[in-house]
Motif scaffolding. Structure first.
Motif, PDB file in Angstrom:
ATOM      1  N   UNK A  25       0.769  -1.100  -0.421  1.00 28.46           N
ATOM      2  CA  UNK A  25      -0.600  -0.251  -0.141  1.00 28.46           C
ATOM      3  C   UNK A  25       1.020   1.177  -0.339  1.00 28.46           C
ATOM      4  N   UNK A  26       1.972   0.889   1.152  1.00 34.61           N
ATOM      5  CA  UNK A  26       2.868   2.848   1.300  1.00 34.61           C
ATOM      6  C   UNK A  26       3.591   2.889  -0.515  1.00 34.61           C
ATOM      7  N   UNK A  27       4.223   1.940  -0.431  1.00 36.26           N
ATOM      8  CA  UNK A  27       4.769   2.170  -2.184  1.00 36.26           C
ATOM      9  C   UNK A  27       4.151   2.332  -3.262  1.00 36.26           C
ATOM     10  N   UNK A  28       2.679   1.339  -3.651  1.00 40.39           N
ATOM     11  CA  UNK A  28       1.407   2.185  -3.985  1.00 40.39           C
ATOM     12  C   UNK A  28       1.092   3.492  -4.686  1.00 40.39           C
ATOM     13  N   UNK A  29       0.815   3.525  -3.433  1.00 40.92           N
ATOM     14  CA  UNK A  29       1.179   5.335  -3.077  1.00 40.92           C
ATOM     15  C   UNK A  29       1.933   6.402  -3.515  1.00 40.92           C
ATOM     16  N   UNK A  30       2.861   5.660  -3.061  1.00 45.88           N
ATOM     17  CA  UNK A  30       4.163   7.123  -2.898  1.00 45.88           C
ATOM     18  C   UNK A  30       4.568   6.319  -4.880  1.00 45.88           C
TER      19      UNK A  30
END
Length: 97
Positions: A34-39
């Motif tokens: 989720x974090x990497x997708x958001x970033x």
């Protein structure tokens, strides 16, 4: 996991046994994705640009893991998790547009 370690997660959640290691690892992997997708970034991009993973990014992933752990079922009636809102504040400066 790429951003977190199982000991990081267990320390954050104050879990002392090994009984939920598999579940915690799954939560860690989901939070990282989720974090990497958001970033809109890869881990290698972050490491190259910041010489490692910035602490706010790790903290955002830990907050998500904590939220997943506390609320194991989807949906909390009437509210959006304050944790999720806080994660956005931690990550926004690292987001690639």
């Amino acid at each position: 996991m790429l951003l977190l370690t199982l000991p990081d997660i267990k320390r954050h959640l104050r879990v002392e046994t090994d009984q939920e290691d598999e579940l915690l690892t799954e939560y860690g992997e989901a939070a990282e994705q989720l974090v990497l997708d958001y970033l809109n970034r890869e881990v290698s991009d972050l490491v190259d640009e910041y010489r490692g993973i910035p602490r706010p990014i790790k903290q955002a992933a830990l907050i998500l893991v904590g939220d997943f752990y506390a609320y194991r079922e989807a949906g909390r009636p009437g509210t959006v998790s304050a944790a999720i809102e806080g994660v956005g504040y931690l990550l926004i400066r690292y987001k690639k547009l």
